[in-house]
Design an enzyme around this catalytic site. Structure first.
Site, PDB file in Angstrom:
ATOM      1  N   ASP A   8       0.823  -1.204   0.000  1.00 42.35           N
ATOM      2  CA  ASP A   8       0.000   0.000   0.000  1.00 42.35           C
ATOM      3  C   ASP A   8       0.867   1.267   0.000  1.00 42.35           C
ATOM      4  O   ASP A   8       2.012   1.241   0.445  1.00 42.35           O
ATOM      5  CB  ASP A   8      -0.904  -0.022   1.246  1.00 42.35           C
ATOM      6  CG  ASP A   8      -2.042   0.981   1.143  1.00 42.35           C
ATOM      7  OD1 ASP A   8      -2.324   1.457   0.029  1.00 42.35           O
ATOM      8  OD2 ASP A   8      -2.642   1.295   2.182  1.00 42.35           O
ATOM      9  N   GLY A  11       0.274   5.527  -4.255  1.00 41.96           N
ATOM     10  CA  GLY A  11      -0.356   6.784  -4.652  1.00 41.96           C
ATOM     11  C   GLY A  11       0.077   7.937  -3.762  1.00 41.96           C
ATOM     12  O   GLY A  11       0.492   9.002  -4.250  1.00 41.96           O
ATOM     13  N   TRP A  13       2.706   8.124  -1.863  1.00 43.82           N
ATOM     14  CA  TRP A  13       4.141   8.370  -2.035  1.00 43.82           C
ATOM     15  C   TRP A  13       4.366   9.337  -3.202  1.00 43.82           C
ATOM     16  O   TRP A  13       5.144  10.292  -3.094  1.00 43.82           O
ATOM     17  CB  TRP A  13       4.861   7.036  -2.299  1.00 43.82           C
ATOM     18  CG  TRP A  13       6.340   7.173  -2.531  1.00 43.82           C
ATOM     19  CD1 TRP A  13       7.324   7.177  -1.579  1.00 43.82           C
ATOM     20  CD2 TRP A  13       6.998   7.357  -3.797  1.00 43.82           C
ATOM     21  NE1 TRP A  13       8.560   7.342  -2.176  1.00 43.82           N
ATOM     22  CE2 TRP A  13       8.381   7.452  -3.532  1.00 43.82           C
ATOM     23  CE3 TRP A  13       6.559   7.443  -5.127  1.00 43.82           C
ATOM     24  CZ2 TRP A  13       9.334   7.631  -4.546  1.00 43.82           C
ATOM     25  CZ3 TRP A  13       7.501   7.619  -6.124  1.00 43.82           C
ATOM     26  CH2 TRP A  13       8.873   7.716  -5.833  1.00 43.82           C
ATOM     27  N   HIS A  25       3.073   3.761  -8.641  1.00 37.09           N
ATOM     28  CA  HIS A  25       2.875   2.345  -8.966  1.00 37.09           C
ATOM     29  C   HIS A  25       4.080   1.784  -9.725  1.00 37.09           C
ATOM     30  O   HIS A  25       4.487   0.642  -9.521  1.00 37.09           O
ATOM     31  CB  HIS A  25       1.607   2.161  -9.806  1.00 37.09           C
ATOM     32  CG  HIS A  25       0.348   2.478  -9.049  1.00 37.09           C
ATOM     33  ND1 HIS A  25       0.099   2.000  -7.781  1.00 37.09           N
ATOM     34  CD2 HIS A  25      -0.731   3.236  -9.373  1.00 37.09           C
ATOM     35  CE1 HIS A  25      -1.087   2.438  -7.374  1.00 37.09           C
ATOM     36  NE2 HIS A  25      -1.598   3.201  -8.310  1.00 37.09           N
ATOM     37  N   ARG A  59     -11.249   2.373  -9.236  1.00 37.21           N
ATOM     38  CA  ARG A  59     -10.363   3.538  -9.404  1.00 37.21           C
ATOM     39  C   ARG A  59     -10.570   4.163 -10.780  1.00 37.21           C
ATOM     40  O   ARG A  59     -11.151   3.560 -11.670  1.00 37.21           O
ATOM     41  CB  ARG A  59      -8.907   3.093  -9.251  1.00 37.21           C
ATOM     42  CG  ARG A  59      -8.656   2.598  -7.852  1.00 37.21           C
ATOM     43  CD  ARG A  59      -7.211   2.302  -7.630  1.00 37.21           C
ATOM     44  NE  ARG A  59      -7.057   1.984  -6.209  1.00 37.21           N
ATOM     45  CZ  ARG A  59      -5.957   2.141  -5.514  1.00 37.21           C
ATOM     46  NH1 ARG A  59      -4.876   2.617  -6.096  1.00 37.21           N
ATOM     47  NH2 ARG A  59      -5.902   1.841  -4.239  1.00 37.21           N
ATOM     48  N   LEU A 119      11.625 -20.277  -4.720  1.00 38.72           N
ATOM     49  CA  LEU A 119      10.570 -19.446  -4.112  1.00 38.72           C
ATOM     50  C   LEU A 119       9.196 -19.698  -4.761  1.00 38.72           C
ATOM     51  O   LEU A 119       9.091 -19.786  -5.983  1.00 38.72           O
ATOM     52  CB  LEU A 119      10.947 -17.970  -4.306  1.00 38.72           C
ATOM     53  CG  LEU A 119       9.901 -16.949  -3.841  1.00 38.72           C
ATOM     54  CD1 LEU A 119       9.810 -16.923  -2.320  1.00 38.72           C
ATOM     55  CD2 LEU A 119      10.234 -15.540  -4.377  1.00 38.72           C
ATOM     56  N   ARG A 176       1.761  -5.037   6.010  1.00 36.97           N
ATOM     57  CA  ARG A 176       1.079  -3.992   5.248  1.00 36.97           C
ATOM     58  C   ARG A 176       1.882  -2.713   5.383  1.00 36.97           C
ATOM     59  O   ARG A 176       2.186  -2.273   6.509  1.00 36.97           O
ATOM     60  CB  ARG A 176      -0.352  -3.765   5.759  1.00 36.97           C
ATOM     61  CG  ARG A 176      -1.047  -2.670   4.938  1.00 36.97           C
ATOM     62  CD  ARG A 176      -2.509  -2.500   5.263  1.00 36.97           C
ATOM     63  NE  ARG A 176      -3.102  -1.554   4.327  1.00 36.97           N
ATOM     64  CZ  ARG A 176      -4.337  -1.618   3.849  1.00 36.97           C
ATOM     65  NH1 ARG A 176      -5.150  -2.578   4.241  1.00 36.97           N
ATOM     66  NH2 ARG A 176      -4.784  -0.725   2.996  1.00 36.97           N
ATOM     67  N   ARG A 182      -5.560  -2.365   8.489  1.00 34.66           N
ATOM     68  CA  ARG A 182      -6.629  -3.292   8.117  1.00 34.66           C
ATOM     69  C   ARG A 182      -6.140  -4.268   7.050  1.00 34.66           C
ATOM     70  O   ARG A 182      -5.107  -4.046   6.416  1.00 34.66           O
ATOM     71  CB  ARG A 182      -7.884  -2.541   7.653  1.00 34.66           C
ATOM     72  CG  ARG A 182      -7.624  -1.574   6.547  1.00 34.66           C
ATOM     73  CD  ARG A 182      -8.893  -0.869   6.069  1.00 34.66           C
ATOM     74  NE  ARG A 182      -8.510   0.079   5.046  1.00 34.66           N
ATOM     75  CZ  ARG A 182      -8.251   1.364   5.255  1.00 34.66           C
ATOM     76  NH1 ARG A 182      -8.383   1.882   6.457  1.00 34.66           N
ATOM     77  NH2 ARG A 182      -7.865   2.136   4.255  1.00 34.66           N
ATOM     78  N   LEU A 183      -6.963  -5.319   6.862  1.00 36.70           N
ATOM     79  CA  LEU A 183      -6.588  -6.410   5.975  1.00 36.70           C
ATOM     80  C   LEU A 183      -7.125  -6.221   4.559  1.00 36.70           C
ATOM     81  O   LEU A 183      -6.630  -6.845   3.605  1.00 36.70           O
ATOM     82  CB  LEU A 183      -7.141  -7.717   6.585  1.00 36.70           C
ATOM     83  CG  LEU A 183      -6.458  -9.041   6.331  1.00 36.70           C
ATOM     84  CD1 LEU A 183      -4.952  -8.939   6.436  1.00 36.70           C
ATOM     85  CD2 LEU A 183      -6.990 -10.082   7.311  1.00 36.70           C
ATOM     86  N   SER A 184      -8.148  -5.375   4.394  1.00 40.04           N
ATOM     87  CA  SER A 184      -8.681  -5.039   3.066  1.00 40.04           C
ATOM     88  C   SER A 184      -8.928  -6.260   2.172  1.00 40.04           C
ATOM     89  O   SER A 184      -8.527  -6.269   1.006  1.00 40.04           O
ATOM     90  CB  SER A 184      -7.743  -4.054   2.345  1.00 40.04           C
ATOM     91  OG  SER A 184      -7.656  -2.865   3.073  1.00 40.04           O
TER      92      SER A 184
END
Ligand code: FPP
Length: 237
Positions: A8, A11, A13, A25, A59, A119, A176, A182-184
């Site tokens: 998160d 935007g 930033w 982004h 968005r 990974l 986060r 929050r977990l959104s």
């Protein structure tokens, strides 16, 4: 160890610097490369990145288009490197509404890296934890109606097996960035016993060093999974 990251703050930033949100982004996509690369050295065997939620379609159209362009670029330009580094890439979420060319790139990457043993990288695109549970409920119901599944046999393991993360362990830690607590809609089922790290740094500011420090803090915590353990003991990492 499985780490999930809610990336998160791209935007904000950018806005703080007087730049367009999409620049944030873009910087975020560069961070993804660095963080993926750092995982093996940090003892992370599974990394799940929340790239686009089922709610992100709301968005502005140009932001959605810009994000799709970034996914396109990431998927196309990192195929050789990810495969060369033995990374197995999987996608979480409902692929149906995604543009055809992105679906093709996702499929190429997942197929090419399918047998890799390094990974495990999960990229959540058009992912929502509730949506994932709805899709699982539909699939389970279909199996039951077809007579292939006994309703009384449905267990937590059955539900886990019908989720996009089928066969993978739950996240040990969810990080986060950018200050929201929050977990959104991220890994709603899988996060039942996860630990959380909420960081002030935005995703473009996140670095392998901050990642290492966050993991070190996590490793000092005692995880009890609802049990009562002697001081200092932990059931599993
Ligand atoms: C949240 O920041 C971030 C997103 C919705 C997009 C995440 C995408 C990337 C990091 C780029 C590409 C990813 C991959 C896998 C190549 P925000 O826009 O909600 O920030 P804000 O809360 O400050 O507005």
């Amino acid at each position: 160890m499985h780490v999930g990251i809610i990336m998160d703050g791209n935007g904000r930033w950018a806005t703080r610097r007087g730049l367009a949100r999409l620049i944030g982004h873009k910087r975020g996509a560069q961070q993804v490369k660095k963080i993926v690369k750092s995982c093996p050295d940090l003892g992370v065997d599974t990394l799940t990145l929340y790239a686009f939620s089922t709610e992100n379609w709301k968005r502005a159209a140009h932001e959605v288009a810009g994000l799709m362009k970034l996914f396109r670029g990431y998927l196309a330009n990192n195929l050789v490197e990810l495969h060369g580094k033995n990374v197995r890439v999987r996608f979480l979420g409902d692929p149906a509404p995604l543009p055809d060319d992105i679906l093709k790139l996702m499929d190429n990457l997942a197929t090419l890296t399918h047998d890799n043993t390094g990974l495990n990288l999960n990229i959540a695109i058009n992912y929502g934890g509730r949506d994932e549970l709805v899709r699982a409920a539909k699939a389970i119901t279909r199996e039951a109606i077809a007579g292939r599944l006994d309703v009384d046999s449905i267990s937590e393991d059955t539900i886990s097996a019908f989720l996009d993360t089928n066969g993978q362990k739950d996240p040990d830690l969810i990080i986060r960035t950018a200050g929201e607590l929050r977990l959104s809609n991220f890994m709603t089922w899988q996060s039942a016993y996860s630990e959380f790290a909420f960081l002030e740094e935005s995703w473009p500011e996140f670095s392998p060093e901050i990642f290492a420090q966050t993991l070190q803090n996590f490793r000092q915590r005692t995880r009890q999974f609802g049990a009562v353990l002697p001081k200092g003991a932990s059931i599993a990492e």
